[in-house]
Write a protein that holds these residues in place. Sequence first.
Motif, PDB file in Angstrom:
ATOM      1  N   UNK B 219       0.846  -1.190   0.000  1.00 28.31           N
ATOM      2  CA  UNK B 219       0.000   0.000   0.000  1.00 28.31           C
ATOM      3  C   UNK B 219       0.885   1.245   0.000  1.00 28.31           C
ATOM      4  N   UNK B 220       0.238   2.378  -0.209  1.00 28.58           N
ATOM      5  CA  UNK B 220       0.925   3.668  -0.105  1.00 28.58           C
ATOM      6  C   UNK B 220       0.303   4.452   1.040  1.00 28.58           C
ATOM      7  N   UNK B 221       1.103   5.343   1.609  1.00 30.07           N
ATOM      8  CA  UNK B 221       0.604   6.117   2.745  1.00 30.07           C
ATOM      9  C   UNK B 221       0.976   7.587   2.553  1.00 30.07           C
ATOM     10  N   UNK B 222       0.385   8.418   3.348  1.00 32.16           N
ATOM     11  CA  UNK B 222       0.685   9.846   3.251  1.00 32.16           C
ATOM     12  C   UNK B 222       0.096  10.600   4.415  1.00 32.16           C
ATOM     13  N   UNK B 223       0.336  11.882   4.422  1.00 36.53           N
ATOM     14  CA  UNK B 223      -0.124  12.712   5.534  1.00 36.53           C
ATOM     15  C   UNK B 223      -0.476  14.089   5.000  1.00 36.53           C
ATOM     16  N   UNK B 224      -1.600  14.623   5.436  1.00 38.78           N
ATOM     17  CA  UNK B 224      -1.935  15.989   5.053  1.00 38.78           C
ATOM     18  C   UNK B 224      -2.363  16.844   6.253  1.00 38.78           C
ATOM     19  N   UNK B 225      -3.279  16.331   7.078  1.00 33.70           N
ATOM     20  CA  UNK B 225      -3.816  17.140   8.190  1.00 33.70           C
ATOM     21  C   UNK B 225      -4.179  18.547   7.714  1.00 33.70           C
ATOM     22  N   UNK B 226      -5.059  18.587   6.738  1.00 32.45           N
ATOM     23  CA  UNK B 226      -5.390  19.864   6.114  1.00 32.45           C
ATOM     24  C   UNK B 226      -6.852  20.256   6.381  1.00 32.45           C
ATOM     25  N   UNK B 227      -7.469  19.557   7.348  1.00 32.84           N
ATOM     26  CA  UNK B 227      -8.842  19.901   7.723  1.00 32.84           C
ATOM     27  C   UNK B 227      -8.916  20.025   9.244  1.00 32.84           C
ATOM     28  N   UNK B 228      -9.912  20.742   9.728  1.00 33.33           N
ATOM     29  CA  UNK B 228     -10.208  20.724  11.152  1.00 33.33           C
ATOM     30  C   UNK B 228     -11.705  20.532  11.300  1.00 33.33           C
ATOM     31  N   UNK B 229     -12.244  20.717  12.476  1.00 32.36           N
ATOM     32  CA  UNK B 229     -13.615  20.271  12.697  1.00 32.36           C
ATOM     33  C   UNK B 229     -14.669  21.029  11.885  1.00 32.36           C
ATOM     34  N   UNK B 230     -14.318  22.195  11.370  1.00 26.51           N
ATOM     35  CA  UNK B 230     -15.256  22.927  10.527  1.00 26.51           C
ATOM     36  C   UNK B 230     -14.851  22.905   9.051  1.00 26.51           C
ATOM     37  N   UNK B 231     -14.103  21.879   8.670  1.00 26.61           N
ATOM     38  CA  UNK B 231     -13.803  21.723   7.247  1.00 26.61           C
ATOM     39  C   UNK B 231     -12.362  21.998   6.890  1.00 26.61           C
ATOM     40  N   UNK B 232     -12.100  22.110   5.574  1.00 27.98           N
ATOM     41  CA  UNK B 232     -10.712  22.250   5.114  1.00 27.98           C
ATOM     42  C   UNK B 232     -10.095  23.597   5.467  1.00 27.98           C
ATOM     43  N   UNK B 233      -8.776  23.613   5.533  1.00 29.10           N
ATOM     44  CA  UNK B 233      -8.083  24.866   5.822  1.00 29.10           C
ATOM     45  C   UNK B 233      -7.385  25.397   4.571  1.00 29.10           C
ATOM     46  N   UNK B 234      -7.725  24.805   3.428  1.00 28.88           N
ATOM     47  CA  UNK B 234      -7.437  25.437   2.130  1.00 28.88           C
ATOM     48  C   UNK B 234      -8.774  25.480   1.404  1.00 28.88           C
ATOM     49  N   UNK B 235      -8.891  26.330   0.402  1.00 30.42           N
ATOM     50  CA  UNK B 235     -10.172  26.375  -0.295  1.00 30.42           C
ATOM     51  C   UNK B 235     -10.330  25.097  -1.125  1.00 30.42           C
ATOM     52  N   UNK B 236     -11.579  24.723  -1.335  1.00 29.43           N
ATOM     53  CA  UNK B 236     -11.846  23.517  -2.117  1.00 29.43           C
ATOM     54  C   UNK B 236     -11.307  23.692  -3.539  1.00 29.43           C
ATOM     55  N   UNK B 237     -11.458  24.880  -4.096  1.00 26.20           N
ATOM     56  CA  UNK B 237     -10.951  25.122  -5.454  1.00 26.20           C
ATOM     57  C   UNK B 237      -9.434  24.952  -5.523  1.00 26.20           C
ATOM     58  N   UNK B 238      -8.750  25.448  -4.510  1.00 27.66           N
ATOM     59  CA  UNK B 238      -7.293  25.294  -4.492  1.00 27.66           C
ATOM     60  C   UNK B 238      -6.928  23.808  -4.460  1.00 27.66           C
ATOM     61  N   UNK B 269     -12.820  17.418   9.502  1.00 28.10           N
ATOM     62  CA  UNK B 269     -13.915  17.147   8.570  1.00 28.10           C
ATOM     63  C   UNK B 269     -13.388  17.171   7.141  1.00 28.10           C
ATOM     64  N   UNK B 270     -13.088  15.978   6.625  1.00 33.76           N
ATOM     65  CA  UNK B 270     -12.475  15.862   5.291  1.00 33.76           C
ATOM     66  C   UNK B 270     -13.529  15.838   4.184  1.00 33.76           C
ATOM     67  N   UNK B 271     -14.811  15.838   4.554  1.00 38.84           N
ATOM     68  CA  UNK B 271     -15.844  15.585   3.548  1.00 38.84           C
ATOM     69  C   UNK B 271     -15.825  16.537   2.359  1.00 38.84           C
ATOM     70  N   UNK B 272     -15.584  17.842   2.560  1.00 38.62           N
ATOM     71  CA  UNK B 272     -15.562  18.708   1.379  1.00 38.62           C
ATOM     72  C   UNK B 272     -14.428  18.379   0.399  1.00 38.62           C
ATOM     73  N   UNK B 273     -13.337  17.795   0.916  1.00 36.35           N
ATOM     74  CA  UNK B 273     -12.185  17.490   0.055  1.00 36.35           C
ATOM     75  C   UNK B 273     -12.200  16.061  -0.458  1.00 36.35           C
TER      76      UNK B 273
END
Lengths: 211, 372
Positions: B219-238, B269-273
């Motif tokens: 398998x492959x693995x990775x790390x982002x931690x780019x969301x918090x409890x109210x959604x992503x911390x970058x814009x969805x478009x980005x 909350x990763x759902x938007x991404x």
Amino acid sequence: MSLFEEISATLQQGRKPKVEQLVQQGLDEGISPKSLLEEGLLPGMEVIGEKFKNNQVFVPEVLVAARAMNAGVAVLKPYIAAEEIGGKGKVVIGTVKGDLHDIGKNLVKLMMEGRGLTVVDLGIDVPAETFVTAAIENDADVICCSALLTTTMNEMKTVVEKSEEFNIRDKVKIIIGGAPVTQSFCDSIGADSYTEDAATAADVALEYCSV
Amino acid sequence: MPIKPIREKWKGTMTDRERFNHQMHYRPFDRCFNMEFGYWDENFTQWKMFKENGIKSDSQADLFFSFDRLECVSGNIWLSPHFEGKVVEETETTRTVLNGDGLLAVERKDGSSIPHYIGSSVVTPDDWKRVKEERMRVDDPARIVNIEWLKERYPDDRDFPLSVNCGSMIGKIRDMLTFEGLAYACYDYPDMVEDMVEQCCLLVEHFLDQVLPHITFDLASGWEDICFKNGPIVTVDFFKNVVTPRYKRIRKKLDAYGIDIWYTDCDGDVRPLLPYMLEGGINCLFPFEVNGCAHPSELFAEYGKDLRIMGGVDKMALGSGRDAIDSYMKSLAPLVERGGYIPFCDHRCPPNVPEEDYLYYLDLKEAMFGLK
């Protein structure tokens, strides 16, 4: 589109230089600073808050919108009394003792300022007694506590207890929030309100300050 | 002191590698893969069973509980060299440090909270240009992988699953710029941020080109931690326009070597991404955070078997007593049965979980998902 609408829309897009320019244009045209604030800047932040609550925008959009609003407010500051900026009530805010997280707390602060509240930011790692003494010194309407850790959230209970000990519990409302915090936890410690997101925290604080 | 396990390895009829691959590919498996993510530092000083048995790290705890084995091969795919760490200021309870990522951070001396970041070494395109030239060069000899050592350590006929680390396309950049700094940079210097993502991708591709022809990964693995409890911390478009295309490039390399499972560690909350993660080829979430997002069943209901999840045992339930543990674990039973799901605590187990209840949880997990 009126100038007020243009300021609001530009603020929502996070276009800081354009917001500064439009606010200055309003002043040059003789529009009162109070109107520019209350009919241009604050409505823009209110829209962003609503969109944030509805998952239509996320934190980056809130941050850049708030930055644009602050830039617009800075243009107004020489022409407007300090009490008119943030004249809708006063909140002391901080992250509780033992916890160094400040992202959520900063967002709540931005949202509250964007709704016309004055926010006294106590920072991070704030002891319970400091919340209470700051509320007394600033004649605050609301204490707002943030925690990200399951191990530090119990400090919020101490804030409630200290507010009773210092006899201000009937004068201030206590709002709590943060990833591990829930409504049942709020009920169990006797705080007034738990809010799920920064925009709702600002709504609730505004409501408390209006009473 | 040698580690004396407190629990025996769960009985089974498959190797750890067979079990993992069967379970994650919806094929019949003997019993659930048994693993945990880890523990807060305080658990090692507060839990009696850890103190009395000299358990001081997650890897030692894995042996102590006789968990199944899952290993990862990582490369030098970030700053090289790192910034030189130094202490800038100290108080009785905190110290302010310049860390290896070039961030100015306030840390509690007792380690009870993650650092509070107050400044970054990269703010403008000029800062980035300098850091890119000095610390992010693909042709840095320090990025050459010792393939012979890896081949010896991870032979093709090993009995445990092995992942290849595909790093981070945006999470480490978030680390470098700070949470707010990234948000502002995406608006103020979008070309700079895209170039940073591109450089991260080039470094991962360089690493994959070295290891994939020589090691058989599961398998492959990775790390982002780019969301918090109210959604992503970058814009969805980005994310969609800048990050996802780079994921697709990595996915292509993995596909060429038959590596179809790729998880990323993303809190909140990763759902938007998630649609754009899936589009880019990431098809597994790890160690899926319940409280900041949703119950795993909600995501499975939406994405079906295109999505796998590892983790998803609510740490809040573990700290809420045995009835709460029973109730939560029951909610996971159909997910384990369906496949593509391995349950364990959603992040490191916090110290507010009593150790007796943690053992109760581990034993319950074996009773429910062990060999029947």
